[in-house]
Motif scaffolding. Sequence first.
Motif, PDB file in Angstrom:
ATOM      1  N   VAL A 209       0.856  -1.185   0.000  1.00 23.18           N
ATOM      2  CA  VAL A 209       0.000   0.000   0.000  1.00 23.18           C
ATOM      3  C   VAL A 209       0.894   1.238   0.000  1.00 23.18           C
ATOM      4  CG1 VAL A 209      -1.775   1.284   1.230  1.00 23.18           C
ATOM      5  CG2 VAL A 209      -1.850  -1.212   1.197  1.00 23.18           C
ATOM      6  N   ILE A 210       0.719   2.091  -0.977  1.00 29.49           N
ATOM      7  CA  ILE A 210       1.494   3.317  -1.106  1.00 29.49           C
ATOM      8  C   ILE A 210       0.609   4.484  -0.670  1.00 29.49           C
ATOM      9  CG2 ILE A 210       2.824   4.770  -2.672  1.00 29.49           C
ATOM     10  CD1 ILE A 210       3.133   2.334  -4.475  1.00 29.49           C
ATOM     11  N   VAL A 211       1.065   5.243   0.281  1.00 27.14           N
ATOM     12  CA  VAL A 211       0.270   6.320   0.877  1.00 27.14           C
ATOM     13  C   VAL A 211       0.769   7.659   0.370  1.00 27.14           C
ATOM     14  CG1 VAL A 211      -0.454   7.414   3.031  1.00 27.14           C
ATOM     15  CG2 VAL A 211      -0.207   4.924   2.920  1.00 27.14           C
ATOM     16  N   ARG A 212      -0.175   8.505   0.002  1.00 29.88           N
ATOM     17  CA  ARG A 212       0.127   9.897  -0.369  1.00 29.88           C
ATOM     18  C   ARG A 212      -0.660  10.794   0.567  1.00 29.88           C
ATOM     19  NH1 ARG A 212      -2.337  13.524  -3.938  1.00 29.88           N
ATOM     20  NH2 ARG A 212      -3.764  11.871  -4.598  1.00 29.88           N
ATOM     21  N   GLU A 213       0.023  11.702   1.226  1.00 25.28           N
ATOM     22  CA  GLU A 213      -0.628  12.579   2.190  1.00 25.28           C
ATOM     23  C   GLU A 213      -0.114  14.000   2.022  1.00 25.28           C
ATOM     24  OE1 GLU A 213       0.286  11.241   6.074  1.00 25.28           O
ATOM     25  OE2 GLU A 213       2.460  11.269   5.796  1.00 25.28           O
ATOM     26  N   ARG A 240       3.493  14.678   0.641  1.00 24.44           N
ATOM     27  CA  ARG A 240       4.480  13.602   0.697  1.00 24.44           C
ATOM     28  C   ARG A 240       3.922  12.368   0.005  1.00 24.44           C
ATOM     29  NH1 ARG A 240       4.816  15.718   5.943  1.00 24.44           N
ATOM     30  NH2 ARG A 240       3.342  14.124   6.649  1.00 24.44           N
ATOM     31  N   ASN A 241       4.782  11.726  -0.786  1.00 26.33           N
ATOM     32  CA  ASN A 241       4.405  10.510  -1.503  1.00 26.33           C
ATOM     33  C   ASN A 241       5.487   9.463  -1.261  1.00 26.33           C
ATOM     34  OD1 ASN A 241       3.584   8.531  -3.306  1.00 26.33           O
ATOM     35  ND2 ASN A 241       2.935  10.016  -4.851  1.00 26.33           N
ATOM     36  N   GLU A 242       5.100   8.277  -0.860  1.00 22.67           N
ATOM     37  CA  GLU A 242       6.073   7.237  -0.544  1.00 22.67           C
ATOM     38  C   GLU A 242       6.840   6.739  -1.763  1.00 22.67           C
ATOM     39  OE1 GLU A 242       3.962   4.231   1.563  1.00 22.67           O
ATOM     40  OE2 GLU A 242       3.955   5.353   3.445  1.00 22.67           O
ATOM     41  N   GLY A 243       6.342   7.000  -2.946  1.00 21.93           N
ATOM     42  CA  GLY A 243       7.097   6.676  -4.156  1.00 21.93           C
ATOM     43  C   GLY A 243       6.766   5.310  -4.717  1.00 21.93           C
ATOM     44  N   THR A 244       6.239   5.283  -5.932  1.00 14.69           N
ATOM     45  CA  THR A 244       5.864   4.018  -6.553  1.00 14.69           C
ATOM     46  C   THR A 244       7.087   3.189  -6.917  1.00 14.69           C
ATOM     47  OG1 THR A 244       3.884   5.100  -7.444  1.00 14.69           O
ATOM     48  CG2 THR A 244       4.522   2.985  -8.416  1.00 14.69           C
ATOM     49  N   ARG A 249      10.790  -1.495  -5.880  1.00 14.17           N
ATOM     50  CA  ARG A 249      12.089  -2.094  -5.557  1.00 14.17           C
ATOM     51  C   ARG A 249      11.969  -3.017  -4.332  1.00 14.17           C
ATOM     52  NH1 ARG A 249      17.293  -0.914  -6.839  1.00 14.17           N
ATOM     53  NH2 ARG A 249      16.639   0.993  -7.919  1.00 14.17           N
ATOM     54  N   GLY A 250      11.233  -2.584  -3.326  1.00 14.93           N
ATOM     55  CA  GLY A 250      11.038  -3.442  -2.157  1.00 14.93           C
ATOM     56  C   GLY A 250      10.310  -4.731  -2.505  1.00 14.93           C
TER      57      GLY A 250
END
Length: 428
Positions: A209-213, A240-244, A249-250
């Motif tokens: 889950v990628i969160v953008r806040e 802030r965006n955690e980055g797709t 990569r993870g």
Amino acid sequence: MVKPAVARRLAALVACALAGACASPQEKADELRQDVVAAARDASAGPKAAPARTFTSFTPALRCMDNLMVTYGVTGVTALVEDLHDATKKVNAGTRDMLISAVSDMTRRSNAVRLVAYGADSANVIGFLREAERKSAYQNVPDYGIRGSISQLEENLARRTDNVGVQLGPVGGGRSNLGAAQVLAVDLTIIRTEDLSVVPGVASRNSVVIVREGQGVDANVSGSWRSQGLSLNFERGLERNEGTSQALRGLVELASIELFGRLLKIPYWTCLGADATNEAVAAEITDWYYALYGSPGALVTYFQWQLKVRGAYDGEIDGEADESLRDAVSAYRKALGLDPAPRLDQEFFAAYLKADHAAAGVAARHPRRLPAGAAAAARPCRSRRWPPRSRPRPCPRRRWARRSRWRSTATRRTGASAAARRSASPPA
């Protein structure tokens, strides 16, 4: 009548205007050129922040997998990696390059996996095999291939906004919060290049889950000055965006750990912070055992190799149980606190994967490996490694191997004769 203070300000403005007007066009051009050159020099210096190596939460796990491959004596695994496409057409990232980097970091010490990158279309495996038969450059055809894609990207799967504001006469202000989530998923699997069949149970499907806040504040003031309307506005925000790509990569690093851990039947879950008491891990151990048990000779081959790495077995790795293997299994079961009966049951398989072999006192500090010149000579027709080679190589005949067997046989006979003479001689 003009006040003295106002007169001085007007005089200063006029002087500044005259100074700019009196400057020649050449001077203006020279000044502009100097400003442009200085700005270009600052820009050519590059970013202010120094480049940094990429670290993810799975970097220690990759190092742990490298140590596991050394501990379990994994060598000579060859795999072909194809282009890992983006099925969503929304993620612009080098997925295959990320996988290559992850496998490289995972095999620094062990050199257990030889990864071959080839082709750029869906017929990569077939084209590679065709080229491998015609060109001598590809002397070893990879046993396995890695296929997969970025299979899912759900944007704005959840979204939340909080806004609040207040206005009191000419003064007002407000605050806003924004939160959104998207799901990214990667599916990878390993196939056999011999017949392009999928290896059962060797797959990785994970999502993140990628969160953008974001947060923002604003304020405004309105009024009038000399019968003219006047307003002042202020806004400030941070998103802030955690980055797709970083999340991808993870996922790829996690997939590389799972794929090779499941293929080689080594306890990769210890590198991910899990243990054998986890229900999913216990179920996977059971699946591994029955998969080896159901394949003719696979379970015996697995323990022949593993016990040879531990130094407890010194026979051939041929998938055939003999007296030497029974003795090794019995001794190792006793060292693990089990019934010493020579049985390759599920209890022994699970205990072997859970054991700390070095602490048990039966594992070598460094797994035994044959010398480089003797590896091919001592290797029988059936592959002398784990996992077994899908294309068995012909049995080589080397003088080194014959001489080594003669020496070991002569040594055993000499030692037995000496022991017999000592037992037959009277005490002093």
